[in-house]
Every structure is written in C-alpha cells, then in structure tokens.
Motif scaffolding. Structure first.
Motif, PDB file in Angstrom:
ATOM      1  N   LEU A 125       0.920  -1.252  -0.039  1.00  0.00           N
ATOM      2  CA  LEU A 125       0.123   0.022  -0.087  1.00  0.00           C
ATOM      3  C   LEU A 125       0.999   1.158  -0.046  1.00  0.00           C
ATOM      4  CD1 LEU A 125      -3.100  -0.892   2.610  1.00  0.00           C
ATOM      5  CD2 LEU A 125      -2.894  -0.944   0.108  1.00  0.00           C
ATOM      6  N   HIS A 171      -0.215   1.170  -4.248  1.00  0.00           N
ATOM      7  CA  HIS A 171      -0.907   0.167  -4.939  1.00  0.00           C
ATOM      8  C   HIS A 171      -2.698   0.370  -4.257  1.00  0.00           C
ATOM      9  CE1 HIS A 171       1.827  -1.961  -7.185  1.00  0.00           C
ATOM     10  NE2 HIS A 171       2.544  -1.956  -5.999  1.00  0.00           N
ATOM     11  N   ARG A 172      -3.721   0.496  -4.966  1.00  0.00           N
ATOM     12  CA  ARG A 172      -4.778   0.723  -4.462  1.00  0.00           C
ATOM     13  C   ARG A 172      -5.338  -0.166  -3.458  1.00  0.00           C
ATOM     14  NH1 ARG A 172      -9.949  -0.236  -6.749  1.00  0.00           N
ATOM     15  NH2 ARG A 172     -11.571   1.112  -6.107  1.00  0.00           N
ATOM     16  N   THR A 173      -5.028  -1.364  -3.736  1.00  0.00           N
ATOM     17  CA  THR A 173      -5.324  -2.608  -3.125  1.00  0.00           C
ATOM     18  C   THR A 173      -4.163  -3.807  -2.947  1.00  0.00           C
ATOM     19  OG1 THR A 173      -7.179  -4.225  -2.435  1.00  0.00           O
ATOM     20  CG2 THR A 173      -7.037  -4.049  -4.452  1.00  0.00           C
ATOM     21  N   ALA A 214      -8.781   0.619   2.064  1.00  0.00           N
ATOM     22  CA  ALA A 214      -8.632   0.123   0.874  1.00  0.00           C
ATOM     23  C   ALA A 214      -9.825  -1.028   0.603  1.00  0.00           C
ATOM     24  CB  ALA A 214      -7.259  -0.606   0.615  1.00  0.00           C
ATOM     25  N   GLN A 235      -8.299  -4.453 -11.750  1.00  0.00           N
ATOM     26  CA  GLN A 235      -6.906  -3.931 -11.719  1.00  0.00           C
ATOM     27  C   GLN A 235      -6.042  -4.888 -10.569  1.00  0.00           C
ATOM     28  OE1 GLN A 235      -6.671  -0.261  -9.446  1.00  0.00           O
ATOM     29  NE2 GLN A 235      -5.096   0.433 -10.338  1.00  0.00           N
ATOM     30  N   VAL A 284       3.231   1.573  -8.381  1.00  0.00           N
ATOM     31  CA  VAL A 284       2.022   1.235  -9.199  1.00  0.00           C
ATOM     32  C   VAL A 284       2.436   1.404 -10.545  1.00  0.00           C
ATOM     33  CG1 VAL A 284      -0.051   1.463  -9.845  1.00  0.00           C
ATOM     34  CG2 VAL A 284       0.492   1.798  -7.550  1.00  0.00           C
ATOM     35  N   SER A 294      -1.694   2.535 -14.911  1.00  0.00           N
ATOM     36  CA  SER A 294      -2.747   1.534 -14.324  1.00  0.00           C
ATOM     37  C   SER A 294      -3.735   2.809 -13.600  1.00  0.00           C
ATOM     38  CB  SER A 294      -2.152   0.979 -12.986  1.00  0.00           C
ATOM     39  OG  SER A 294      -1.430  -0.137 -13.392  1.00  0.00           O
ATOM     40  N   THR A 295      -5.072   2.268 -13.912  1.00  0.00           N
ATOM     41  CA  THR A 295      -6.112   3.226 -13.668  1.00  0.00           C
ATOM     42  C   THR A 295      -7.019   2.562 -12.712  1.00  0.00           C
ATOM     43  OG1 THR A 295      -7.305   2.432 -15.501  1.00  0.00           O
ATOM     44  CG2 THR A 295      -6.040   4.542 -15.792  1.00  0.00           C
ATOM     45  N   PRO A 296      -7.567   3.446 -11.740  1.00  0.00           N
ATOM     46  CA  PRO A 296      -8.524   2.556 -10.774  1.00  0.00           C
ATOM     47  C   PRO A 296      -9.608   1.930 -11.382  1.00  0.00           C
ATOM     48  CG  PRO A 296      -8.224   4.970  -9.996  1.00  0.00           C
ATOM     49  CD  PRO A 296      -7.532   4.716 -11.354  1.00  0.00           C
TER      50      PRO A 296
END
Length: 350
Positions: free
Chosen positions: A182, A186-188, A217, A248, A341, A345-347
């Motif tokens: 994180l 990284h989003r998750t 998250a 993702q 990331v 990369s997009t959410p």
C-alpha cells in the motif's frame, strides 16, 4: 597428566574427567549439567578434558541421580513444508544449546489416539517435557484430547490452545507485507491464502484484511492455495485472467514463498513481470528467495529465536515458573519483486 584405564574394557567415568581437568567430581557434574555457577576458565578446562578423553555421560545413570534425562519430546504431523521443517531445526539447535536432546515423533495423522500414543512413548522414554507443533486444526484438537503429567508447550499454535505456547506473530507479518504494498501506492492488495485448516494461514488472512481496513482499501476476493508452488501457479493464471477481464491487479501478497514461486512462473507465461506489471510479496524467506527472478520481497520468520523461546518456556515449566513470552516478531525483507504502481494503471473495481 595421562589417565590410564584400568584395563582395556573399562568405560570412562566422571572421575577420569575430574582427574584430567584437575577439578572435583562435583565440578565436572555441574559443567555437564549446564550449571551456571562455574568459572569460565574452569568450564573450559573441563570441556577440554571431556574432548580429549572422548568421555560420554551415562544418560541412564545421570537420570537416576537427577531425575532428568535432559530430553524433550517433539511431536508433529506435517514437516514437508519449509516452515515446519525449519521450526524443527530451530528447536533442535536451541535444545542442544541448553544441554538437552530432542526426541522426535512424526505422526501420519493428527488423531487423538496417535497423539496419545506419541505422548505415551515419550513418557516411556522418561522425557522431561513435550513440545507439540500445532499449526493445523486436527493437531490442535488432538492435543486438547490428550492429558499428560508432563509439561506441554505448543509451538506455532497461533494462540489457539490454552497450553503455554510460543509462535511467530503471523498477523503482524501479514500486515507488514500488505502495508509495504500500500505504501508503494497500490490501491489494494490481492491475497493467495494457505490451507483453510491452517491457523497460520488464517492469521495471515486476518493481518491482510486488518491492514486493508486500516487503510480504507477495498478487499479483493481471496484466492485459495495449499502452500505448494502448483497452487501458486494456478492462482497466478486466475489473476492474469482477472487482469484481462479489466480488474486492476497490481499487487499480490502470498501466504508463503513456495506459492509465490509458482505465481511468478504463471505470470511470466502470461507476459506479466514483477514488479513492472505486478508487485509480489511472499512469506517465510526461503533460502532460494533472494535468487528468484526477480529476488523475492518476503516476510522472514526467525526460527532460531522461536526455538530459543520454546526451550526457554519448557525450562520455566520444569522449574515451576509461570512464564509468558511475547510472539516472535517477523521482519519484512524488501527485494526487487515489489515496486510502485505501474505507469498507466487506472482505478478499477476489485
């Protein structure tokens, strides 16, 4: 000074060592039994005399005098994975350093009858105490059904048993791995678990979930493994399919390094590389981990310290002392399999 045996068949005795070292019989006894109140120079002289003479203490005779065989029984079920095997190595080394030997019983299955038979065999050997590896539910349940007058200490039980226990803090280790990913942006973090009947695997799931929750998250659906590289390989193929479907997937935490090895192989076949496309973290720090492609970021368990604390707890029980030890803290080792990331990369929904 040379000690001449009284005939070719006479076995060496403690007084021979005392004569060679120039000390009393009682001093030799204290050195052999690990008594702390011996001057370092005297201890060294006695140990040198023991080596020179090739003296081996008579365990049976010593047990009659002291009431102790200085042997600890260790019962386990599954040692074909790295963690349990290294736990055994750590326990044996710690026991040896404390002047004890380890008698090992490896059960084919963790039933109450099998566990009871193992403890009965240990009692017949007059062991001083019993250590039990209880990472799986069946082993923990079997231990609950066994009653023994011997001091019993469980190892890596995850705190699931009432008996005195020692272990590595699995929850903290999983949180370290998840937080590292994180913090890289990284989003998750996706997770590949160990077997459902493993307390260690469940603790690592708990730590992963707790760290994601603390960060706010999203929590992806787990992929289930069984500690083996093949299960990690299958998880890697499924995660690659999720990416192709638009999910993702940029960071994965696996519950052990062997599964991470399989996942990296699957990703490579799918045209994905770590950390360019996906960051990967394992758990255990296999000896091969620094030499994978790329070198694997992982959580290291200190099996030597685990063994030391287990034996320390056994000795406290034998001395009638009430000792409560904190879990062994894990350590995150950051290598080249993790990074920021990937650009672009997009959410997306997880």
């Amino acid at each position: 000074m040379t000690v001449e045996p009284e005939g070719p068949s006479r076995a060496l005795v403690m007084s021979d060592v005392a004569t060679r070292a120039g000390v009393s019989h009682q001093t030799v006894s204290r050195v052999i039994n690990g008594h702390p109140n011996v001057a370092p120079q005297t201890r060294e002289r006695v140990e040198r005399a023991i080596r020179e003479l090739g003296y081996r203490p008579n365990t049976a005779a010593r047990a009659l005098v002291t009431g102790s065989t200085r042997t600890i029984g260790f019962v386990t079920v599954n040692i074909n994975q790295y963690g349990p095997a290294q736990t055994l190595v750590g326990l044996e080394r710690a026991a040896r350093a404390a002047g004890y030997s380890l008698s090992v019983a490896v059960l084919d299955e963790a039933t109450a009858d099998a566990m009871r038979d193992a403890v009965d065999r240990f009692m017949a050997q007059s062991v001083d105490a019993v250590l039990a590896l209880a990472t799986y539910d069946d082993a923990a349940e079997a231990l609950h059904a066994v009653h023994t007058p011997l001091p019993l200490v469980t190892v890596q039980s995850g705190g699931a048993l009432e008996e005195p226990a020692v272990g590595v803090d699995q929850v903290a280790g999983a949180r370290l791995a998840t937080r590292h990913l994180l913090d890289l942006g990284h989003r998750t973090v996706h997770h590949v678990t160990g077997p459902a009947d493993s307390q260690e695997a469940r603790d690592r799931i708990e730590g992963w979930r707790a760290e994601l929750a603390a960060a706010g998250a999203p929590v992806p659906v787990c992929l289930h493994g069984d500690w083996t590289p093949s299960s990690g390989y299958e998880a890697g193929r499924r995660l690659a399919a999720r990416r192709r479907a638009g999910e993702q997937v940029t960071a994965v935490f696996l519950a052990n390094d062997q599964m991470a090895l399989g996942l990296l192989a699957a990703f490579h076949e799918e045209g994905l590389e770590a950390p360019r496309d996906v960051s990967v973290v394992g758990f255990d720090d296999l000896p091969e981990a620094p030499y994978l492609t790329p070198p694997l970021t992982t959580v290291r368990q200190d099996f030597a310290e685990l063994g030391h604390r287990a034996v320390e707890l056994v000795l406290a029980r034998l001395a009638g002392r009430d000792l409560h030890l904190e879990p062994v803290p894990p350590v995150l080792l950051v290598r080249s399999s993790t990074g920021p990331v990937p650009v672009g990369s997009t959410p997306a929904a997880v």
